[in-house]
Design an enzyme around this catalytic site. Structure first.
Site: not given
Ligand code: HMG
Ligand code: MG
Length: 328
Positions: A29-30, A241, A243, A274, A287
């Site tokens: 994933r990450d 967690h 990095h 990320c 990480n």
């Molecule tokens: P948004 O654009 O504000 O959401 O995104 P929305 O509700 O307006 O939806 C926009 C579109 O996305 C729509 O589709 C929804 O249906 C679809 P459209 O009508 O335009 O065709 N949608 C989805 N599709 C699939 N799965 C879903 C979903 N939800 C809505 N679950 C949202 C808001 C949260 C969805 C977006 O910002 C997003 O997906 N963000 C993910 C970002 C991400 O994954 N970042 C990396 C992970 S975090 C990380 O790495 C940190 C971590 O490792 C810890 C650390 O290191 O600190 C965990």
């Molecule tokens: Mg991370």
């Protein structure tokens, strides 16, 4: 005359047994979410299988997020369904988990299990941040809005009997706001109490998204988080967690072990980052390598069931998937 040694007392024996730590490998994933190369689904499945063989406790397999935001993980449902042949978690395989940002992601995870006819997504993780700017960039929401989105996820997790982890990113520093006060982490834990009360919340994962932690900065965060957990959600486990940007992640693991932390995220081969923590000219850091956590924990007298040779094989495979540019 020989004297018989007294029968060992089980209580004192357990005191002598090395304590276990729990390792979650987040490389599928990450590790892959920030890669330019689109890794084929079959290779992601092969990486997860290699991590299962290596004996980690949990594998964070993918994310049910918007494919517009993270196209690299748009095949989450397919990866999980190809893993459905594995037995239930326990002796035969680790726990399989996935990120879900909202109700829609949770529904997708449940649908994978329904179609497989068995549980393949065992556990889900929601994610927010200790920095408002990062929360907005990563999820298009304020911290409070992310918490609102987690309520139906928590309700469904309770109904489905799926453990729920909540990540808090930027616990030490934010790529946009700079240093973060540990009090802000405690405040977010206070907000997350509503998520626990709605259904369940089993684990708080403290994310050092930018790899800024040192022993001196991570210990106050752990202490603040623990105080808040004792106050708002007693019994909830803390995971760390990290990095690794400045070569300080290993020292921070050692410091966390001294603080009583027993659950760590690592990434095979040190992959990771990320995309929404990257800034112009600066790619988000990988990480801490899972192998580094294993080695540090063993030196500190802890045990893990990980097989070093098989973990090294999985790490080589992970690095090959991304063209070896992650940390060796
Ligand atoms: P948004 O654009 O504000 O959401 O995104 P929305 O509700 O307006 O939806 C926009 C579109 O996305 C729509 O589709 C929804 O249906 C679809 P459209 O009508 O335009 O065709 N949608 C989805 N599709 C699939 N799965 C879903 C979903 N939800 C809505 N679950 C949202 C808001 C949260 C969805 C977006 O910002 C997003 O997906 N963000 C993910 C970002 C991400 O994954 N970042 C990396 C992970 S975090 C990380 O790495 C940190 C971590 O490792 C810890 C650390 O290191 O600190 C965990
Ligand atoms: Mg991370």
């Amino acid at each position: 005359m020989t004297t018989r040694s007294p029968k060992p007392d089980p209580a004192s024996m357990s005191r002598l047994m090395p304590e276990q730590i729990r390792i979650t490998d987040v490389s599928p994933r990450d590790g892959l979410q920030n890669e330019d190369r689109r890794v084929p689904t079959s290779e992601k499945v092969a990486l997860v299988r290699a991590l299962c063989a290596a004996g980690v406790d949990e594998v964070e397999v993918s994310s049910f997020v918007s494919a517009a935001w993270i196209p690299q993980l748009g095949d989450a449902a397919e990866v999980f369904s190809q893993l459905a042949g594995h037995a239930a978690p326990g002796r035969d395989r680790p726990v399989f988990s996935a990120l879900v940002p909202n109700r829609r992601g949770m529904d997708a995870a449940i649908e994978v299990n329904r179609r497989a006819g068995i549980r393949v997504v065992d556990k889900v993780s929601v994610f927010t941040a200790a920095s408002e700017t990062f929360a907005r960039r990563n999820t298009n929401a304020t911290i409070a809005e992310t918490i609102e989105r987690f309520i139906p996820v928590s309700e469904a997790a309770a109904r489905e009997g799926m453990p729920l982890r909540a990540y808090i990113s930027c616990v030490v520093a934010c790529p946009f706001e700079g240093a973060i006060d540990p009090g802000q982490v405690a405040k977010v834990i206070g907000l997350l109490a509503a998520v626990k009360n709605a259904g369940r919340l089993d684990e708080i994962d403290l994310g050092d998204t930018v790899g800024a932690a040192t022993p001196d900065t991570i210990v106050p965060v752990i202490r603040a988080a623990r105080r808040a957990i004792d106050q708002f959600m007693p019994g909830v486990e803390i995971t760390l967690h990290l990095h690794d940007t400045n070569g300080q992640a290993g020292a921070s693991v050692a410091a966390a072990l001294r603080e009583g932390i027993r659950s760590f995220d690592g990434s095979a081969g040190g992959l990771g980052g990320c995309p929404y923590a990257s800034t112009p000219g600066h790619r988000a850091p990988g990480n801490i390598a899972t192998r580094a956590i294993v080695d540090i924990a063993r030196v500190a007298g802890f045990e893990t069931p990980v097989d070093d040779r098989l973990l090294d094989e999985a790490s080589r495979f992970a690095r090959a998937l991304v063209g070896f540019h992650a940390a060796e």
